[in-house]
Design an enzyme around this catalytic site. Structure first.
Site, PDB file in Angstrom:
ATOM      1  CE1 TYR A  11     -10.481  -5.530   2.271  1.00 39.39           C
ATOM      2  CE2 TYR A  11      -8.843  -4.720   0.719  1.00 39.39           C
ATOM      3  CZ  TYR A  11     -10.048  -4.568   1.368  1.00 39.39           C
ATOM      4  OH  TYR A  11     -10.818  -3.467   1.113  1.00 39.39           O
ATOM      5  CE  LYS A  12      -4.638  -5.776  -3.130  1.00 41.07           C
ATOM      6  NZ  LYS A  12      -5.469  -4.646  -3.589  1.00 41.07           N
ATOM      7  NE  ARG A  37      -4.530   5.066  -4.212  1.00 45.32           N
ATOM      8  CZ  ARG A  37      -5.027   3.890  -3.827  1.00 45.32           C
ATOM      9  NH1 ARG A  37      -6.317   3.624  -3.928  1.00 45.32           N
ATOM     10  NH2 ARG A  37      -4.242   2.947  -3.344  1.00 45.32           N
ATOM     11  CG  ASN A  91      -6.859  -0.331  -5.025  1.00 41.84           C
ATOM     12  OD1 ASN A  91      -5.872  -0.995  -4.717  1.00 41.84           O
ATOM     13  ND2 ASN A  91      -7.959  -0.310  -4.301  1.00 41.84           N
ATOM     14  CD  GLU A 139     -11.215  -0.285  -7.459  1.00 44.38           C
ATOM     15  OE1 GLU A 139     -12.108  -1.049  -7.084  1.00 44.38           O
ATOM     16  OE2 GLU A 139     -10.657   0.539  -6.695  1.00 44.38           O
ATOM     17  CG  HIS A 180     -11.043   3.638   3.082  1.00 47.23           C
ATOM     18  ND1 HIS A 180     -11.127   4.999   2.882  1.00 47.23           N
ATOM     19  CD2 HIS A 180     -10.934   3.090   1.851  1.00 47.23           C
ATOM     20  CE1 HIS A 180     -11.062   5.252   1.578  1.00 47.23           C
ATOM     21  NE2 HIS A 180     -10.948   4.114   0.930  1.00 47.23           N
ATOM     22  CE1 TYR A 229      -3.857  -2.081   0.695  1.00 51.57           C
ATOM     23  CE2 TYR A 229      -3.011  -2.522   2.888  1.00 51.57           C
ATOM     24  CZ  TYR A 229      -3.936  -2.755   1.898  1.00 51.57           C
ATOM     25  OH  TYR A 229      -4.927  -3.645   2.120  1.00 51.57           O
TER      26      TYR A 229
END
Lengths: 203, 346
Positions: free
Chosen positions: B316-317, B223, B225, B265, B193, B37
């Site tokens: 998490y992904k 940005r 993601n 994204e 978040h 991150y």
């Protein structure tokens, strides 16, 4: 010192404090079950005449009559004993809609009760940060099924079965003030039928 | 440039695919061989002609089919587009920004004619010719936010700025990486978040919020993601997770190249002029692994990123269970050669 075992986890998960008497033109209490004890404890620190301006709405649930007489002995201007939160909503709505500046709102008891009463208050323009809360009693959760959107009250087990659509849901700590509910998500989506043994996480 | 719009599906038979043009301009999100991150914000200014960073709101060959998929999602679940009562003005800001940008960037496809508050909007790919009165909701078939975001690829969160925070108070969300607008609407930046692991402790969200609060009009930021999705499914919503979750178990060594997609994204951030809100478009790009590895640099790099990703992030992904299978596939495209810096193909 808080009487609640609830600890901060993720940042959307609410945490609660301890009720304390504040100066105000009117004091409105909404409590369920052991939440009544939070009012009684706070009363010890309250100044003379505090309850002359107090309106207590109390939903005893499984505490039955055990706290009612003690709440009466505080001699609040109004004491309303109610059978359920949904039965309270019209009264709460009426009281909040005619409230003036200086009203203090005190919520105590289960998270579901506090969350819903807070939502009613914030919808009437009271900022959530101005409302006092104290968790007492059951850790049961009000949970929204993210799939069918139905809300199941007083969830103690994880996973549990949605009372609306029947999916088996695990309970997240992710919480919406607007729903006054935690989020429930299908537990066996990736392996249909593979449902873990429910555990009483919220006794 | 005139874009040829494809007929394709993002559900059922999943006929979605990328042309060679779309592969070459895919926004590959890794500028080096590892990932952690970071706030990774930069000014949203055009770079590299033909890239997805050229236009304010990129339009590509998937536009018409994506808009059809959005309409299907909304018909099934109108809660995917919501706007709290104080957000209507911000909705008009969004409509103006998207219409003026598309008309400027793609004049052969979109036209906007303005005479005071009397506007005429022409969207040729979708066959729309709409005259309406700006700031008068009764002259459009939907509210301003829903109207224009039914005609713009990607999700749109509209954030209100108050109390030194950003509040997710409106949005159009049908192509999301597993979050619910209906549940999160009304939350502040930290609350929505909240479920993201690690990043809070790293101070990522505190720094990102400071950056976003200071974005000024005419100076948008962006940005990238990313995550992974089985099948080119735009609507990986929590609402429908009980329907699509099962697809994660359908990968095999034979079908993974065609079925597994890198999901990227392109997030952009625009200050809105009347409301002082912030528009947060989240544009989703999908590419199958078999198309991705046709760019040798990307095949090598993705293998290294996935291999070295901390377990918490892979969980998490949503691809922790499939990671061994993914690595087995990608390792065939990693000969150990060094890769060049930056995200673009060599």
């Amino acid at each position: 010192m808080s009487h609640s075992p609830i600890q901060p986890t993720i940042l959307s998960r609410p945490v609660y404090g301890e009720l304390e008497p504040r100066s105000g033109s009117q004091h409105l209490f909404v409590a369920d079950a052991e939440g009544g004890e939070a009012i009684l404890d706070m009363a010890r620190a309250a100044p003379e005449g505090f309850f002359d301006k107090a309106h207590i709405i109390f939903i005893p649930k499984e505490t039955g009559q055990s706290l009612v007489a003690r709440l009466e002995s505080l001699k609040p201007a109004q004491l309303h004993i109610a059978p359920s939160y949904s039965a309270v909503v019209p009264r709460l709505h009426r009281v909040l809609s005619s409230a003036h500046m200086g009203l203090q709102l005190y919520l105590s008891g289960t998270e579901g009760l506090m969350g819903q009463a807070m939502l009613e208050a914030t919808n009437q323009g009271i900022p959530h940060t101005a409302i006092q809360t104290e968790h007492r009693g059951s850790l049961c959760r009000r949970v929204q099924c993210v799939h069918c959107k139905g809300i199941t009250e007083d969830v103690t087990m994880d996973p549990f079965q949605c009372s609306h659509c029947g999916l088996h849901l695990f309970v997240r700590d992710h919480y919406s003030r607007r729903m006054a509910a935690f989020q429930g998500v299908c537990v066996d989506a990736e392996n249909p039928g593979d449902i873990p043994e429910p555990v009483e996480r919220f006794p | 440039m005139t874009i040829v719009f494809k007929e394709e599906s993002f559900r059922d038979d999943f006929t979605y695919s990328n042309s060679d043009w779309a592969i070459q301009r895919f926004p590959f999100p890794f500028d080096k061989d590892s990932y952690m991150y970071s706030v990774n914000m930069e000014r949203h200014v055009p770079v590299q002609a033909g890239s997805v960073f050229e236009a304010a709101f990129d339009v590509d060959e998937h536009y018409v089919s994506e808009m059809r998929d959005r309409a299907l999602v909304l018909a099934e679940d109108p809660l995917r587009c919501q706007s709290l009562p104080h957000m209507t003005l911000a909705g008009w800001d969004v409509l103006e920004l998207i219409m003026t940008s598309k008309a400027a960037d793609y004049p052969e496809h979109f036209e906007l004619h303005r005479d005071g508050d009397t506007w005429r909007w022409i969207n040729r790919p979708l066959g729309i010719d709409q005259s309406f009165t700006f700031l008068d909701e009764t002259t459009l078939p939907y509210g301003p936010l829903e109207y224009i975001t039914r005609q713009a690829q990607g999700d749109f969160a509209v954030l209100d700025q108050r109390d030194d925070n950003l509040w997710m108070d409106a949005g159009m969300v049908t192509t999301q990486a597993d979050w619910s607008l209906d549940f999160d609407i009304g939350m502040n930046f930290f609350e929505w978040h909240a479920p993201v692991p690690k990043a809070h402790e790293m101070g990522i969200f505190q720094r990102a919020l400071q950056y976003l609060l200071n974005i000024r009009q005419g100076e948008p930021a962006r940005r990238l993601n990313w995550t992974m999705t089985v099948n080119p499914l735009l609507d990986t919503s929590p609402e429908n997770y009980h329907k699509w979750g099962v697809m994660r178990g359908e990968l095999t060594p034979e079908n993974i190249g065609q079925k597994l997609h890198l999901r990227v994204e392109l997030q952009t951030f625009y200050r809105l002029p009347r409301s002082n809100g912030l528009l947060f478009p989240i544009r989703c790009y999908l590419i199958s692994l078999q198309d991705l590895v046709t760019v040798p640099k990307w095949g090598r790099r993705l293998h290294r990123v996935i291999r070295d990703l901390p377990e918490e992030l892979a969980t998490y992904k949503g691809f922790i269970d499939n990671r061994p299978l993914i690595l087995e596939y990608l390792s065939k495209y990693d000969d150990g050669a060094p890769t060049s810096p930056g995200i673009f193909p060599d």
